[in-house]
Motif scaffolding. Structure first.
Motif, PDB file in Angstrom:
ATOM      1  N   SER A 124       1.476   3.859 -16.546  1.00  0.00           N
ATOM      2  CA  SER A 124       0.220   3.519 -17.209  1.00  0.00           C
ATOM      3  C   SER A 124      -0.315   5.179 -17.010  1.00  0.00           C
ATOM      4  O   SER A 124      -1.253   5.277 -17.973  1.00  0.00           O
ATOM      5  CB  SER A 124      -0.537   2.863 -16.333  1.00  0.00           C
ATOM      6  N   MET A 127       0.775  -1.188   0.023  1.00  0.00           N
ATOM      7  CA  MET A 127      -0.126   0.184  -0.025  1.00  0.00           C
ATOM      8  C   MET A 127       0.711   1.221   0.092  1.00  0.00           C
ATOM      9  O   MET A 127       2.080   1.197   0.260  1.00  0.00           O
ATOM     10  CB  MET A 127      -0.968  -0.006   1.388  1.00  0.00           C
ATOM     11  N   VAL A 128       0.158   2.302  -0.207  1.00  0.00           N
ATOM     12  CA  VAL A 128       0.869   3.549  -0.504  1.00  0.00           C
ATOM     13  C   VAL A 128       1.753   3.993   1.113  1.00  0.00           C
ATOM     14  O   VAL A 128       2.645   4.784   0.672  1.00  0.00           O
ATOM     15  CB  VAL A 128      -0.280   4.562  -0.691  1.00  0.00           C
ATOM     16  N   ALA A 140      -0.723  11.839 -10.467  1.00  0.00           N
ATOM     17  CA  ALA A 140      -2.175  12.028 -10.413  1.00  0.00           C
ATOM     18  C   ALA A 140      -2.547  13.409 -10.907  1.00  0.00           C
ATOM     19  O   ALA A 140      -3.703  13.577 -11.655  1.00  0.00           O
ATOM     20  CB  ALA A 140      -2.721  11.723  -9.073  1.00  0.00           C
ATOM     21  N   ASN A 180       4.345   1.836 -11.739  1.00  0.00           N
ATOM     22  CA  ASN A 180       2.918   1.835 -12.222  1.00  0.00           C
ATOM     23  C   ASN A 180       2.529   3.402 -12.741  1.00  0.00           C
ATOM     24  O   ASN A 180       1.345   3.599 -13.327  1.00  0.00           O
ATOM     25  CB  ASN A 180       1.859   1.203 -11.002  1.00  0.00           C
ATOM     26  N   TYR A 217      -4.207   1.696 -18.022  1.00  0.00           N
ATOM     27  CA  TYR A 217      -4.024   0.840 -17.131  1.00  0.00           C
ATOM     28  C   TYR A 217      -3.849  -0.790 -17.483  1.00  0.00           C
ATOM     29  O   TYR A 217      -3.134  -1.469 -16.963  1.00  0.00           O
ATOM     30  CB  TYR A 217      -4.880   1.069 -15.691  1.00  0.00           C
ATOM     31  N   MET A 223       3.912  10.080  -6.955  1.00  0.00           N
ATOM     32  CA  MET A 223       2.484   9.515  -7.194  1.00  0.00           C
ATOM     33  C   MET A 223       1.643  10.601  -7.317  1.00  0.00           C
ATOM     34  O   MET A 223       0.775  10.712  -8.182  1.00  0.00           O
ATOM     35  CB  MET A 223       1.923   8.587  -6.003  1.00  0.00           C
ATOM     36  N   SER A 271      -6.915   6.618  -9.584  1.00  0.00           N
ATOM     37  CA  SER A 271      -5.910   6.849  -9.174  1.00  0.00           C
ATOM     38  C   SER A 271      -5.484   5.997  -7.908  1.00  0.00           C
ATOM     39  O   SER A 271      -4.435   5.709  -7.334  1.00  0.00           O
ATOM     40  CB  SER A 271      -5.344   8.128  -8.909  1.00  0.00           C
ATOM     41  N   HIS A 272      -6.525   5.604  -7.302  1.00  0.00           N
ATOM     42  CA  HIS A 272      -6.283   4.601  -5.868  1.00  0.00           C
ATOM     43  C   HIS A 272      -5.837   3.401  -6.617  1.00  0.00           C
ATOM     44  O   HIS A 272      -4.938   2.510  -6.111  1.00  0.00           O
ATOM     45  CB  HIS A 272      -7.548   4.452  -5.240  1.00  0.00           C
ATOM     46  N   ILE A 273      -6.586   2.924  -7.864  1.00  0.00           N
ATOM     47  CA  ILE A 273      -6.276   1.627  -8.425  1.00  0.00           C
ATOM     48  C   ILE A 273      -4.990   1.478  -8.840  1.00  0.00           C
ATOM     49  O   ILE A 273      -4.232   0.713  -8.833  1.00  0.00           O
ATOM     50  CB  ILE A 273      -7.314   1.122  -9.393  1.00  0.00           C
ATOM     51  N   ILE A 274      -4.712   2.519  -9.817  1.00  0.00           N
ATOM     52  CA  ILE A 274      -3.296   2.414 -10.555  1.00  0.00           C
ATOM     53  C   ILE A 274      -2.273   2.968  -9.622  1.00  0.00           C
ATOM     54  O   ILE A 274      -1.200   2.081  -9.855  1.00  0.00           O
ATOM     55  CB  ILE A 274      -3.394   3.569 -11.664  1.00  0.00           C
ATOM     56  N   LEU A 275      -2.155   3.731  -8.851  1.00  0.00           N
ATOM     57  CA  LEU A 275      -1.126   4.552  -8.123  1.00  0.00           C
ATOM     58  C   LEU A 275      -0.892   3.807  -6.562  1.00  0.00           C
ATOM     59  O   LEU A 275       0.245   3.836  -6.034  1.00  0.00           O
ATOM     60  CB  LEU A 275      -1.206   5.858  -7.913  1.00  0.00           C
ATOM     61  N   GLU A 276      -2.102   3.388  -6.086  1.00  0.00           N
ATOM     62  CA  GLU A 276      -1.770   3.162  -4.601  1.00  0.00           C
ATOM     63  C   GLU A 276      -1.869   1.404  -4.144  1.00  0.00           C
ATOM     64  O   GLU A 276      -1.587   1.187  -3.031  1.00  0.00           O
ATOM     65  CB  GLU A 276      -2.951   3.872  -3.649  1.00  0.00           C
ATOM     66  N   VAL A 277      -2.159   0.770  -5.295  1.00  0.00           N
ATOM     67  CA  VAL A 277      -2.269  -0.784  -4.890  1.00  0.00           C
ATOM     68  C   VAL A 277      -1.173  -1.308  -5.835  1.00  0.00           C
ATOM     69  O   VAL A 277      -1.011  -1.089  -6.752  1.00  0.00           O
ATOM     70  CB  VAL A 277      -3.526  -1.230  -5.483  1.00  0.00           C
ATOM     71  N   TYR A 278      -0.523  -2.146  -4.908  1.00  0.00           N
ATOM     72  CA  TYR A 278       0.999  -2.699  -5.533  1.00  0.00           C
ATOM     73  C   TYR A 278       0.634  -4.293  -5.725  1.00  0.00           C
ATOM     74  O   TYR A 278      -0.175  -4.824  -4.890  1.00  0.00           O
ATOM     75  CB  TYR A 278       2.062  -2.409  -4.744  1.00  0.00           C
ATOM     76  N   TYR A 279       1.530  -4.954  -6.350  1.00  0.00           N
ATOM     77  CA  TYR A 279       1.378  -6.101  -6.896  1.00  0.00           C
ATOM     78  C   TYR A 279       2.805  -6.670  -6.625  1.00  0.00           C
ATOM     79  O   TYR A 279       3.160  -8.011  -6.481  1.00  0.00           O
ATOM     80  CB  TYR A 279       1.175  -6.385  -8.240  1.00  0.00           C
TER      81      TYR A 279
END
Lengths: 224, 315
Positions: A134, A1-2, A17, A131, A115, A13, B306-314
């Motif tokens: 994207s 998480m962030v 945005a 990321n 994305y 980030m 932006s939550h889905i793209i930037l804040e969640v990591y894999y």
């Protein structure tokens, strides 16, 4: 998480945005002067995020490209476009967006699309800020969308320039900058492009007496 | 103690809401180089309306006289859900943010019904405008809620605030967008400039005032009070959701005092922002409201993306 990231990465980030937001603002902006203003803001954000990446990754050569994009994209090109608009007396002209809601929904789906396209690349890499790639693809696609939906030549040029912004952002965040020679070359190409576009504006206007490029597809001056 | 707080908190909402309105008016007057009325003026107005005789129109049905009570009660219940000085309240655990949006919708429905009930031209016009605006504001509001819920993993306001409080100072792009979207929605829903002008009863473009034009006496007092509480609810929601620092997490006296002081300062700062924007902006044409609210919706969608793209990591 962030919250596992460092403050600088979080800020990168956030910048990503905000750059997307400026692309959307450009998409919905019908006044040419404000369009150029938003474009300048995008250039400034781009330069700030480059400086942030330079700081967080300790890559001093990125400071040079940050300074370059600050001067060229944040100040010089917007100033040139501004002067052109003032000299050609276009500052009251509206380039109305047809179906703004549809354009916005299209833009949002482009973000989702980019994305989806970038997901495999992101999964392959270990670079955390990857990321944002994207996001930069989305900025490129949004710039294209801006060029498609507008008729006015100045708006199309702004769209073209923002495509370049997206590519530059991708280069900074995913590969930590291009070789300096390439970067300098691109920067001056863009600058030269802006000058040439200025000449083109005068050419287009002297031949069809307007900057509405849809008129270029008609063969004769006579209305049918 | 917890239940005492849970009951005391809506009462605090009722008490402070007119003061907040007075403070906004005060800042606005100062910004416009005018002499400001006293901060207590809204209380005096309410008292004056309360003791005056209430006159009902001849054509009014029971809805007209019931609506103020229902609107006020719905706002009161919504106020019970939103944590003001302390999180972990029992009432905040019972109901989540969807219930709050539902209470707003209930209040709005009866407000609109009352506007149409008497059959005047203004009432119907205001009602149709209110419904148009809220039908565009509510999706944006819900998207903001979804964005927050995806970060905090809950739709419960108290738990979400606890989550933001626990994770410390984190720059979340999605929260920035959600904050901007929620501010736009709050302006539209509480009828402030540039959507509606709260300071006039004499414009063809009025929305809220058009619906309550026929009210007088204590009915009008309840309606005004309810809309003041609604303004404060949105303010508290913005302040405590995005900047929950210093809110009380236990019920000790010092923590509660700190929480109260913090929320008062936050609300005061937010209202200065509102007064600034109201002074700088002019009221919009009604047909441009749709642009305003679709921008709010766009912001909330971008927040979610932006939550889905930037804040969640894999990784």
């Amino acid at each position: 998480m962030v919250n596992t990231l460092s403050v600088y990465q979080q800020a990168v980030m956030l910048m990503a945005a905000l750059i997307t937001l400026t692309s959307f603002l450009m998409l919905g902006q019908s006044r040419l002067l404000r369009l150029v203003g938003v474009f300048a803001v995008q250039g400034l954000l781009l330069s700030a995020s480059t400086a942030l990446v330079a700081h967080s990754m300790a890559l001093p050569h990125l400071y040079i490209s940050a300074a370059l994009s600050l001067v060229i994209k944040g100040l010089l090109i917007p100033a040139m476009l501004f002067r052109l608009i003032m000299r050609m007396n276009l500052h009251r002209e509206m380039d109305t967006v047809e179906h703004p809601a549809r354009v916005m929904i299209g833009g949002a789906s482009l973000v989702v699309f980019s994305y989806y396209v970038c997901l495999p690349i992101v999964k392959l890499s270990t670079l955390i800020t990857l990321n944002t790639i994207s996001v930069s693809l989305a900025v490129v696609l949004l710039g294209m969308l801006l060029m498609i939906t507008r008729r006015h030549a100045v708006a199309q040029v702004v769209g073209f320039m923002s495509i370049e912004n997206g590519l530059f952002f991708a280069a900074v965040v995913s590969t930590l900058g291009m070789p300096m020679v390439v970067e300098l070359g691109i920067a001056f190409d863009v600058l030269v492009a802006a000058v040439i576009f200025g000449v083109f504006f005068f050419q287009i206007r002297s031949s069809i007496d307007s900057l509405d490029v849809d008129r270029l597809s008609q063969l004769s001056e006579v209305e049918e | 103690m917890a239940w005492l707080m849970a009951i005391g908190q809506p009462l605090l909402f009722i008490l402070i809401a007119p003061l907040l309105t007075g403070w906004i008016k005060f800042v606005k007057c100062r910004l416009q180089n005018r002499k400001a009325p006293s901060l207590l003026q809204p209380y005096r107005d309410l008292r004056k309306l309360w003791v005056k005789e209430a006159i009902l129109p001849e054509t009014a049905s029971w809805i007209f006289s019931a609506a103020p009570v229902i609107v006020f009660a719905a706002m009161l219940l919504a106020a019970a859900i939103v944590p003001l000085v302390a999180v972990n309240l029992p009432t905040a655990r019972i109901a989540d943010v969807f219930v709050m949006v539902g209470f707003f919708a209930l209040a709005r429905t009866f407000l609109v019904l009352a506007g149409m009930d008497i059959g005047t031209a203004f009432g119907g016009m205001g009602a149709s405008r209110e419904m148009t605006i809220s039908s565009m504001a509510e999706p944006a509001m819900l998207m903001v809620v979804f964005t927050l819920a995806m970060s905090a993993q809950t739709t419960n306001l108290s738990l979400a605030m606890q989550y933001v409080l626990d994770s410390g100072l984190v720059l979340r792009p999605s929260f920035v967008f959600a904050l901007a979207a929620l501010m736009l929605v709050a302006i539209a829903e509480t009828g402030r400039i540039p959507i509606d002008n709260p300071a006039t009863h004499l414009e063809l473009t009025m929305i809220h005032e058009a619906m309550i034009l026929e009210y007088s006496g204590r009915y009008l007092a309840l309606m005004e009070w309810a809309s003041q509480i609604k303004l404060m609810l949105y303010g508290v929601l913005i302040a405590n959701m995005f900047f929950p620092w210093h809110i009380a997490t236990d019920f000790s006296l010092e923590a509660l005092a700190e929480g109260l002081l913090a929320i008062v300062l936050k609300l005061a700062a937010l209202s200065v922002l509102l007064a600034f924007s109201e002074t700088l902006l002019a009221k919009m044409r009604i047909f441009r409201v749709q642009e305003f609210l679709s921008f709010a919706y766009l912001l909330s969608v971008l927040g979610m993306l932006s939550h889905i793209i930037l804040e969640v990591y894999y990784g």
